[in-house]
Design a protein around this motif. Sequence first.
Motif, PDB file in Angstrom:
ATOM      1  N   HIS A  33       0.854  -1.199   0.000  1.00  0.00           N
ATOM      2  CA  HIS A  33       0.000   0.000   0.000  1.00  0.00           C
ATOM      3  C   HIS A  33       0.885   1.243   0.000  1.00  0.00           C
ATOM      4  CE1 HIS A  33      -3.831   2.093   0.840  1.00  0.00           C
ATOM      5  NE2 HIS A  33      -3.142   2.868   1.678  1.00  0.00           N
ATOM      6  N   ASP A  35       0.973   5.256   0.044  1.00  0.00           N
ATOM      7  CA  ASP A  35       0.192   6.450   0.412  1.00  0.00           C
ATOM      8  C   ASP A  35       0.804   7.721  -0.163  1.00  0.00           C
ATOM      9  OD1 ASP A  35      -2.000   5.526   2.126  1.00  0.00           O
ATOM     10  OD2 ASP A  35      -0.412   4.822   3.458  1.00  0.00           O
ATOM     11  N   HIS A  66      -2.717   4.755  -3.078  1.00  0.00           N
ATOM     12  CA  HIS A  66      -3.807   5.496  -2.440  1.00  0.00           C
ATOM     13  C   HIS A  66      -3.493   6.985  -2.572  1.00  0.00           C
ATOM     14  CE1 HIS A  66      -5.947   6.504   1.650  1.00  0.00           C
ATOM     15  NE2 HIS A  66      -6.540   7.064   0.614  1.00  0.00           N
ATOM     16  N   MET A  68      -4.058  10.680  -1.960  1.00  0.00           N
ATOM     17  CA  MET A  68      -4.705  11.690  -1.115  1.00  0.00           C
ATOM     18  C   MET A  68      -4.221  13.039  -1.632  1.00  0.00           C
ATOM     19  SD  MET A  68      -4.175   9.549   2.405  1.00  0.00           S
ATOM     20  CE  MET A  68      -2.912   8.543   1.624  1.00  0.00           C
ATOM     21  N   ASP A 179      -8.720   0.993   5.819  1.00  0.00           N
ATOM     22  CA  ASP A 179      -7.420   1.670   5.947  1.00  0.00           C
ATOM     23  C   ASP A 179      -7.400   2.570   7.171  1.00  0.00           C
ATOM     24  OD1 ASP A 179      -4.972   2.867   5.551  1.00  0.00           O
ATOM     25  OD2 ASP A 179      -5.492   3.849   3.664  1.00  0.00           O
TER      26      ASP A 179
HETATM   27 ZN    ZN Z   1      -3.723   4.591   2.735  1.00  0.00          ZN
END
Ligand code: ZN
Length: 225
Positions: A33, A35, A66, A68, A179
């Motif tokens: 994963h 980020d 992911h 953001m 998450d």
């Molecule tokens: Zn995440």
Amino acid sequence: MKYRIAPSLLSADFARLGEEVRNVIAAGADFVHFDVMDNHYVPNLTVGPLVCQAIKPHATVPIDVHLMVQPVDALVSGFAQAGATYISFHPEASRHVDRTIALIRDHGCKPGLALNPATPLDCLDWALDRIDLVLLMSVNPGFGGQAFIPHTLDKLRQARARIDAAQQRMGREILLEVDGGVKADNIAAIAQAGADTFVAGSAVFAGGDYAKTIGALRNALATVR
Ligand code: ZN
Ligand code: DX5
């Protein structure tokens, strides 16, 4: 139910990232994963496509990106070229959610929608059939090491029902990923509520012995009926 563990590199040692990726995969990670934070959509700043590309040769499992970030679209091709398998984004961060989903698909990646703790599931209504992953945030995005927000369990149950219906309708898999704040002592309850994919950052990387921690997560999952 097939469960997947996705250690978040956010809590890894960034000075030895390739080695961390190899070690956590050797310890049993199903996904890595990744980020991405922009100090605009969320109050923190992490890494971009360059670092994703750098870990790609070490990642023998899918890279679960992911985002953001806001705006989203300009970063899609960079992460696709850098070797992302999944690319998830927050619907609030894209002006045209359906277009962003299509853009990710057109770049050969699997699109996901990431929902914040207060974002309603209704935003899946006209998108669920077009995505491969629903990421429910169980903390507010921006930082690792936060506590799991309990109302996520109710939200997971409702998301599970929507996803089961969509999967039956379409005959393909949509992952339900959770998450934030996932640990060995709550992962069974989270799975019971319907999650099948589990991001764990601080739980895995702070422990030191990755195989031991991932083993403990899997042992807890084995108790789910
Ligand atoms: Zn995440
Ligand atoms: C938070 C990130 C998470 C975070 C999870 O914004 O999206 O992936 O790294 O970390 P833990 O497992 O420590 O809550």
